[in-house]
Design a protein around this motif. Structure first.
Motif, PDB file in Angstrom:
ATOM      1  N   ALA A   1      10.966   5.818  -8.290  1.00 53.99           N
ATOM      2  CA  ALA A   1       9.442   5.668  -8.756  1.00 53.99           C
ATOM      3  C   ALA A   1       8.916   6.930  -8.901  1.00 53.99           C
ATOM      4  O   ALA A   1       8.260   7.045  -9.806  1.00 53.99           O
ATOM      5  CB  ALA A   1       8.706   4.845  -7.591  1.00 53.99           C
ATOM      6  N   TRP A   2       9.057   7.887  -8.014  1.00 51.71           N
ATOM      7  CA  TRP A   2       8.491   9.176  -8.288  1.00 51.71           C
ATOM      8  C   TRP A   2       8.993   9.885  -9.432  1.00 51.71           C
ATOM      9  O   TRP A   2       8.069  10.500 -10.244  1.00 51.71           O
ATOM     10  CB  TRP A   2       8.712  10.249  -7.003  1.00 51.71           C
ATOM     11  N   THR A   3      10.093  10.048  -9.963  1.00 52.13           N
ATOM     12  CA  THR A   3      10.617  10.429 -11.194  1.00 52.13           C
ATOM     13  C   THR A   3      10.209   9.781 -12.159  1.00 52.13           C
ATOM     14  O   THR A   3       9.529  10.491 -13.184  1.00 52.13           O
ATOM     15  CB  THR A   3      12.185  10.470 -11.187  1.00 52.13           C
ATOM     16  N   LEU A   4      10.152   8.458 -12.351  1.00 58.16           N
ATOM     17  CA  LEU A   4       9.638   7.801 -13.601  1.00 58.16           C
ATOM     18  C   LEU A   4       8.015   7.792 -13.726  1.00 58.16           C
ATOM     19  O   LEU A   4       7.638   8.017 -14.788  1.00 58.16           O
ATOM     20  CB  LEU A   4       9.808   6.326 -13.226  1.00 58.16           C
ATOM     21  N   ALA A   5       7.623   7.867 -12.545  1.00 60.87           N
ATOM     22  CA  ALA A   5       6.096   7.980 -12.713  1.00 60.87           C
ATOM     23  C   ALA A   5       5.486   9.413 -13.011  1.00 60.87           C
ATOM     24  O   ALA A   5       4.580   9.596 -13.912  1.00 60.87           O
ATOM     25  CB  ALA A   5       5.211   7.442 -11.612  1.00 60.87           C
ATOM     26  N   ARG A   6       5.846  10.470 -12.100  1.00 59.64           N
ATOM     27  CA  ARG A   6       5.464  11.660 -12.253  1.00 59.64           C
ATOM     28  C   ARG A   6       5.965  12.776 -13.258  1.00 59.64           C
ATOM     29  O   ARG A   6       5.737  13.278 -13.846  1.00 59.64           O
ATOM     30  CB  ARG A   6       5.566  12.265 -10.936  1.00 59.64           C
ATOM     31  N   ARG A   7       7.473  12.534 -13.438  1.00 60.35           N
ATOM     32  CA  ARG A   7       8.263  13.488 -14.326  1.00 60.35           C
ATOM     33  C   ARG A   7       8.341  13.126 -15.746  1.00 60.35           C
ATOM     34  O   ARG A   7       8.121  13.557 -16.732  1.00 60.35           O
ATOM     35  CB  ARG A   7       9.718  13.735 -13.882  1.00 60.35           C
ATOM     36  N   GLY A   9       6.133  10.137 -16.739  1.00 54.33           N
ATOM     37  CA  GLY A   9       4.777   9.626 -17.199  1.00 54.33           C
ATOM     38  C   GLY A   9       4.928   8.226 -17.406  1.00 54.33           C
ATOM     39  O   GLY A   9       4.095   7.539 -18.110  1.00 54.33           O
ATOM     40  N   LEU A  10       6.096   7.467 -16.805  1.00 53.40           N
ATOM     41  CA  LEU A  10       6.018   5.874 -17.157  1.00 53.40           C
ATOM     42  C   LEU A  10       5.409   5.133 -16.206  1.00 53.40           C
ATOM     43  O   LEU A  10       5.132   5.570 -14.730  1.00 53.40           O
ATOM     44  CB  LEU A  10       7.551   5.515 -17.046  1.00 53.40           C
ATOM     45  N   GLU A  11       4.928   3.933 -16.445  1.00 49.58           N
ATOM     46  CA  GLU A  11       4.240   3.067 -15.844  1.00 49.58           C
ATOM     47  C   GLU A  11       5.269   2.153 -15.193  1.00 49.58           C
ATOM     48  O   GLU A  11       6.366   1.830 -15.765  1.00 49.58           O
ATOM     49  CB  GLU A  11       3.280   2.045 -16.458  1.00 49.58           C
ATOM     50  N   VAL A  12       5.423   2.347 -13.822  1.00 44.56           N
ATOM     51  CA  VAL A  12       6.422   1.645 -13.027  1.00 44.56           C
ATOM     52  C   VAL A  12       5.777   0.864 -11.710  1.00 44.56           C
ATOM     53  O   VAL A  12       4.689   1.342 -11.214  1.00 44.56           O
ATOM     54  CB  VAL A  12       7.317   2.722 -12.482  1.00 44.56           C
ATOM     55  N   GLN A  13       6.245  -0.172 -11.362  1.00 46.74           N
ATOM     56  CA  GLN A  13       5.868  -0.973 -10.079  1.00 46.74           C
ATOM     57  C   GLN A  13       7.246  -1.306  -9.422  1.00 46.74           C
ATOM     58  O   GLN A  13       7.983  -1.941 -10.049  1.00 46.74           O
ATOM     59  CB  GLN A  13       5.106  -1.867 -10.313  1.00 46.74           C
ATOM     60  N   VAL A  14       7.165  -0.844  -8.275  1.00 47.63           N
ATOM     61  CA  VAL A  14       8.830  -1.130  -7.402  1.00 47.63           C
ATOM     62  C   VAL A  14       8.234  -1.828  -6.060  1.00 47.63           C
ATOM     63  O   VAL A  14       7.237  -1.663  -5.303  1.00 47.63           O
ATOM     64  CB  VAL A  14       9.017   0.446  -7.127  1.00 47.63           C
ATOM     65  N   VAL A  39       2.121   2.463  -6.923  1.00 46.94           N
ATOM     66  CA  VAL A  39       3.215   1.798  -7.522  1.00 46.94           C
ATOM     67  C   VAL A  39       4.141   1.489  -6.952  1.00 46.94           C
ATOM     68  O   VAL A  39       5.165   0.545  -7.613  1.00 46.94           O
ATOM     69  CB  VAL A  39       3.740   3.036  -8.758  1.00 46.94           C
ATOM     70  N   VAL A  40       4.351   1.533  -5.425  1.00 46.32           N
ATOM     71  CA  VAL A  40       5.360   0.966  -4.527  1.00 46.32           C
ATOM     72  C   VAL A  40       4.522   0.020  -3.665  1.00 46.32           C
ATOM     73  O   VAL A  40       3.896   0.371  -2.780  1.00 46.32           O
ATOM     74  CB  VAL A  40       6.014   2.132  -3.998  1.00 46.32           C
TER      75      VAL A  40
END
Length: 70
Positions: A1-7, A9-14, A39-40
């Motif tokens: 989640a961190w990589t997708l969201a922070r690196r 910039g993707l919207e993610v929900q886990v 997001v988690v």
């Protein structure tokens, strides 16, 4: 989640699932420490008894009925 969201910039929900409530509590603590509580979410349940759609809708009500990749 961190990589997708922070690196990326993707919207993610886990939705993290484990049958052990202690594991869920530790996961929630780590989520807060990483600043990912938006997001988690976490859910304690045996996988065999889990209704993924219902659990995800409960955790992320604004996405009710959206696609879930489980």
């Amino acid at each position: 989640a961190w990589t997708l969201a922070r690196r990326h910039g993707l919207e993610v929900q886990v939705l993290g699932v484990d049958r052990n409530a202690e594991v869920i509590a530790e996961s929630a603590r780590r989520t807060r420490a990483a600043g990912l509580e938006a997001v988690v979410r976490h859910h304690a349940s045996p996988l065999a008894a889990l209704d993924v759609r219902a659990a995800f809708d409960e955790a992320f009500p604004s996405t009710r009925g959206a696609r879930v990749d489980a």
